[in-house]
Design a protein around this motif. Structure first.
Motif, PDB file in Angstrom:
ATOM      1  N   VAL A   1       0.846  -1.192   0.000  1.00 54.53           N
ATOM      2  CA  VAL A   1       0.000   0.000   0.000  1.00 54.53           C
ATOM      3  C   VAL A   1       0.881   1.241   0.000  1.00 54.53           C
ATOM      4  CG1 VAL A   1      -1.645   1.365   1.342  1.00 54.53           C
ATOM      5  CG2 VAL A   1      -1.942  -1.102   1.151  1.00 54.53           C
ATOM      6  N   GLN A   2       0.524   2.169  -0.860  1.00 57.64           N
ATOM      7  CA  GLN A   2       1.215   3.463  -0.870  1.00 57.64           C
ATOM      8  C   GLN A   2       0.288   4.518  -0.287  1.00 57.64           C
ATOM      9  OE1 GLN A   2       2.360   3.970  -5.004  1.00 57.64           O
ATOM     10  NE2 GLN A   2       4.373   3.086  -4.613  1.00 57.64           N
ATOM     11  N   LEU A   3       0.877   5.429   0.479  1.00 59.05           N
ATOM     12  CA  LEU A   3       0.117   6.504   1.105  1.00 59.05           C
ATOM     13  C   LEU A   3       0.562   7.836   0.509  1.00 59.05           C
ATOM     14  CD1 LEU A   3       0.400   5.343   4.828  1.00 59.05           C
ATOM     15  CD2 LEU A   3      -1.460   4.889   3.223  1.00 59.05           C
ATOM     16  N   GLN A   4      -0.413   8.660   0.166  1.00 55.75           N
ATOM     17  CA  GLN A   4      -0.134   9.961  -0.440  1.00 55.75           C
ATOM     18  C   GLN A   4      -0.771  11.047   0.407  1.00 55.75           C
ATOM     19  OE1 GLN A   4       1.580  10.538  -3.512  1.00 55.75           O
ATOM     20  NE2 GLN A   4       1.464  12.705  -2.950  1.00 55.75           N
ATOM     21  N   ALA A   5       0.059  11.818   1.078  1.00 58.00           N
ATOM     22  CA  ALA A   5      -0.443  12.909   1.915  1.00 58.00           C
ATOM     23  C   ALA A   5      -0.576  14.184   1.088  1.00 58.00           C
ATOM     24  CB  ALA A   5       0.502  13.149   3.074  1.00 58.00           C
ATOM     25  N   SER A   6      -1.585  14.961   1.415  1.00 58.54           N
ATOM     26  CA  SER A   6      -1.811  16.227   0.729  1.00 58.54           C
ATOM     27  C   SER A   6      -2.568  17.172   1.651  1.00 58.54           C
ATOM     28  CB  SER A   6      -2.610  16.004  -0.562  1.00 58.54           C
ATOM     29  OG  SER A   6      -3.885  15.460  -0.270  1.00 58.54           O
ATOM     30  N   GLY A   7      -2.672  18.421   1.223  1.00 58.01           N
ATOM     31  CA  GLY A   7      -3.454  19.390   1.963  1.00 58.01           C
ATOM     32  C   GLY A   7      -2.656  20.402   2.746  1.00 58.01           C
ATOM     33  N   GLY A   8      -1.346  20.231   2.782  1.00 54.17           N
ATOM     34  CA  GLY A   8      -0.528  21.199   3.482  1.00 54.17           C
ATOM     35  C   GLY A   8      -0.467  22.524   2.734  1.00 54.17           C
ATOM     36  N   GLY A   9       0.117  23.497   3.393  1.00 51.75           N
ATOM     37  CA  GLY A   9       0.251  24.806   2.763  1.00 51.75           C
ATOM     38  C   GLY A   9       0.558  25.873   3.778  1.00 51.75           C
ATOM     39  N   LEU A  10       0.416  27.090   3.338  1.00 51.09           N
ATOM     40  CA  LEU A  10       0.655  28.251   4.186  1.00 51.09           C
ATOM     41  C   LEU A  10      -0.682  28.784   4.682  1.00 51.09           C
ATOM     42  CD1 LEU A  10       2.474  30.534   5.320  1.00 51.09           C
ATOM     43  CD2 LEU A  10       2.179  31.697   3.106  1.00 51.09           C
ATOM     44  N   VAL A  11      -0.779  28.978   5.981  1.00 53.25           N
ATOM     45  CA  VAL A  11      -2.012  29.476   6.577  1.00 53.25           C
ATOM     46  C   VAL A  11      -1.665  30.468   7.675  1.00 53.25           C
ATOM     47  CG1 VAL A  11      -2.136  27.564   8.224  1.00 53.25           C
ATOM     48  CG2 VAL A  11      -4.229  28.757   7.568  1.00 53.25           C
ATOM     49  N   GLN A  12      -2.550  31.422   7.885  1.00 57.58           N
ATOM     50  CA  GLN A  12      -2.321  32.411   8.936  1.00 57.58           C
ATOM     51  C   GLN A  12      -2.669  31.829  10.303  1.00 57.58           C
ATOM     52  OE1 GLN A  12      -4.559  35.936   7.881  1.00 57.58           O
ATOM     53  NE2 GLN A  12      -2.931  36.668   6.542  1.00 57.58           N
ATOM     54  N   ASP A 100       2.593  -4.757   9.161  1.00 56.59           N
ATOM     55  CA  ASP A 100       3.665  -3.928   8.609  1.00 56.59           C
ATOM     56  C   ASP A 100       3.353  -2.468   8.898  1.00 56.59           C
ATOM     57  OD1 ASP A 100       3.583  -6.194   5.940  1.00 56.59           O
ATOM     58  OD2 ASP A 100       5.301  -5.941   7.295  1.00 56.59           O
ATOM     59  N   LEU A 101       4.356  -1.638   8.671  1.00 57.16           N
ATOM     60  CA  LEU A 101       4.202  -0.207   8.873  1.00 57.16           C
ATOM     61  C   LEU A 101       4.465   0.500   7.556  1.00 57.16           C
ATOM     62  CD1 LEU A 101       3.841   2.245  10.735  1.00 57.16           C
ATOM     63  CD2 LEU A 101       6.296   2.101  11.226  1.00 57.16           C
ATOM     64  N   PHE A 102       3.535   1.330   7.153  1.00 60.34           N
ATOM     65  CA  PHE A 102       3.647   2.078   5.913  1.00 60.34           C
ATOM     66  C   PHE A 102       3.653   3.569   6.224  1.00 60.34           C
ATOM     67  CE2 PHE A 102       2.878  -1.564   3.215  1.00 60.34           C
ATOM     68  CZ  PHE A 102       2.123  -2.401   4.024  1.00 60.34           C
ATOM     69  N   TRP A 103       4.470   4.290   5.475  1.00 61.08           N
ATOM     70  CA  TRP A 103       4.559   5.736   5.646  1.00 61.08           C
ATOM     71  C   TRP A 103       4.232   6.438   4.334  1.00 61.08           C
ATOM     72  CZ3 TRP A 103       5.172   8.414  10.054  1.00 61.08           C
ATOM     73  CH2 TRP A 103       5.670   7.742  11.165  1.00 61.08           C
ATOM     74  N   GLY A 104       3.566   7.555   4.461  1.00 63.78           N
ATOM     75  CA  GLY A 104       3.386   8.433   3.321  1.00 63.78           C
ATOM     76  C   GLY A 104       4.469   9.491   3.331  1.00 63.78           C
ATOM     77  N   GLN A 105       4.606  10.192   2.218  1.00 65.44           N
ATOM     78  CA  GLN A 105       5.573  11.275   2.199  1.00 65.44           C
ATOM     79  C   GLN A 105       4.994  12.448   2.988  1.00 65.44           C
ATOM     80  OE1 GLN A 105       3.168  11.361   0.208  1.00 65.44           O
ATOM     81  NE2 GLN A 105       2.814  13.477  -0.360  1.00 65.44           N
ATOM     82  N   GLY A 106       5.813  13.328   3.423  1.00 60.25           N
ATOM     83  CA  GLY A 106       5.342  14.430   4.239  1.00 60.25           C
ATOM     84  C   GLY A 106       4.708  15.542   3.435  1.00 60.25           C
ATOM     85  N   THR A 107       3.886  16.297   4.128  1.00 63.28           N
ATOM     86  CA  THR A 107       3.320  17.503   3.534  1.00 63.28           C
ATOM     87  C   THR A 107       3.620  18.665   4.478  1.00 63.28           C
ATOM     88  OG1 THR A 107       1.316  18.507   2.589  1.00 63.28           O
ATOM     89  CG2 THR A 107       1.006  17.135   4.547  1.00 63.28           C
ATOM     90  N   GLN A 108       4.102  19.750   3.913  1.00 61.25           N
ATOM     91  CA  GLN A 108       4.537  20.888   4.723  1.00 61.25           C
ATOM     92  C   GLN A 108       3.348  21.736   5.146  1.00 61.25           C
ATOM     93  OE1 GLN A 108       7.831  21.939   5.727  1.00 61.25           O
ATOM     94  NE2 GLN A 108       6.623  23.362   6.974  1.00 61.25           N
ATOM     95  N   VAL A 109       3.307  22.027   6.427  1.00 61.38           N
ATOM     96  CA  VAL A 109       2.326  22.968   6.966  1.00 61.38           C
ATOM     97  C   VAL A 109       3.097  24.138   7.565  1.00 61.38           C
ATOM     98  CG1 VAL A 109       0.569  23.352   8.726  1.00 61.38           C
ATOM     99  CG2 VAL A 109       0.585  21.211   7.416  1.00 61.38           C
ATOM    100  N   THR A 110       2.800  25.323   7.105  1.00 57.25           N
ATOM    101  CA  THR A 110       3.451  26.525   7.602  1.00 57.25           C
ATOM    102  C   THR A 110       2.397  27.495   8.100  1.00 57.25           C
ATOM    103  OG1 THR A 110       5.277  26.266   6.022  1.00 57.25           O
ATOM    104  CG2 THR A 110       5.020  28.424   7.060  1.00 57.25           C
ATOM    105  N   VAL A 111       2.518  27.861   9.358  1.00 59.61           N
ATOM    106  CA  VAL A 111       1.573  28.795   9.966  1.00 59.61           C
ATOM    107  C   VAL A 111       2.314  30.103  10.231  1.00 59.61           C
ATOM    108  CG1 VAL A 111      -0.095  29.190  11.795  1.00 59.61           C
ATOM    109  CG2 VAL A 111       0.404  26.848  11.037  1.00 59.61           C
ATOM    110  N   SER A 112       1.946  31.101   9.501  1.00 57.19           N
ATOM    111  CA  SER A 112       2.663  32.363   9.584  1.00 57.19           C
ATOM    112  C   SER A 112       1.796  33.495   9.076  1.00 57.19           C
ATOM    113  CB  SER A 112       3.952  32.291   8.762  1.00 57.19           C
ATOM    114  OG  SER A 112       4.617  33.543   8.736  1.00 57.19           O
ATOM    115  N   SER A 113       1.992  34.662   9.665  1.00 53.01           N
ATOM    116  CA  SER A 113       1.280  35.842   9.183  1.00 53.01           C
ATOM    117  C   SER A 113       2.128  36.586   8.141  1.00 53.01           C
ATOM    118  CB  SER A 113       0.950  36.765  10.356  1.00 53.01           C
ATOM    119  OG  SER A 113       2.123  37.094  11.068  1.00 53.01           O
TER     120      SER A 113
END
Length: 113
Positions: A1-12, A100-113
Motif C-alpha cells: 500500500v502506498q500513502l499519499q499525503a496532501s493538503g498542506g500549505g501556508l495558513v495564517q 507492517d508499517l507504511f509511511w506516506g511522504q510528508g506535507t509541509q504545513v506553515t503557519v505564519s502571518s
C-alpha cells in the motif's frame, strides 16, 4: 500500500487546514493509522492516531484543536486542524500499520502571518 499525503500549505495563525492521506488500496485492515509531525530541529512527535475501532489519541499540544478521522470507503485518512499557531509549523506525515508499517511522504504545513 502506498500513502499519499496532501493538503498542506501556508495558513495564517488561527486558520484551518485539512490534511488527507490517500491509500492506494484498502485501509480497512489497518488497525492503527495516524499522523506524525517534525519541525526543523525538533524530534518527530505523534500528532494523532485512530484505531480500527474508532478510538483516537492526540498529542497534548493539539488536543481540542485537531481531529483525526478515517473513511474506509474512500481509503483515506484525514486530519482537520483548527486554530493553528506558528508552533504547528512542521512536515506532517501519515502512517498506517497492521503487521507492517507504511509511511506516506510528508506535507509541509506553515503557519505564519
Amino acid at each position: 500500500v502506498q500513502l499519499q499525503a496532501s493538503g498542506g500549505g501556508l495558513v495564517q495563525p488561527g486558520g484551518s487546514l485539512r490534511l488527507s492521506c490517500a491509500a492506494s488500496g484498502s485501509i480497512s485492515s489497518f488497525s492503527d493509522m495516524g499522523w506524525y509531525r517534525q519541525a526543523p530541529g525538533s524530534q518527530r512527535e505523534l500528532v494523532a492516531r485512530i484505531l480500527s475501532g474508532g478510538s483516537t489519541n492526540y498529542g497534548d499540544s493539539v488536543k481540542g484543536r485537531f481531529t483525526i478521522s478515517r473513511d474506509n470507503a474512500k481509503n483515506t485518512l484525514y486530519l482537520q486542524m483548527n486554530s493553528l499557531t506558528p508552533e504547528d509549523t512542521a512536515v506532517y506525515s501519515c502512517y498506517a500499520a497492521d503487521s507492517d508499517l507504511f509511511w506516506g511522504q510528508g506535507t509541509q504545513v506553515t503557519v505564519s502571518s
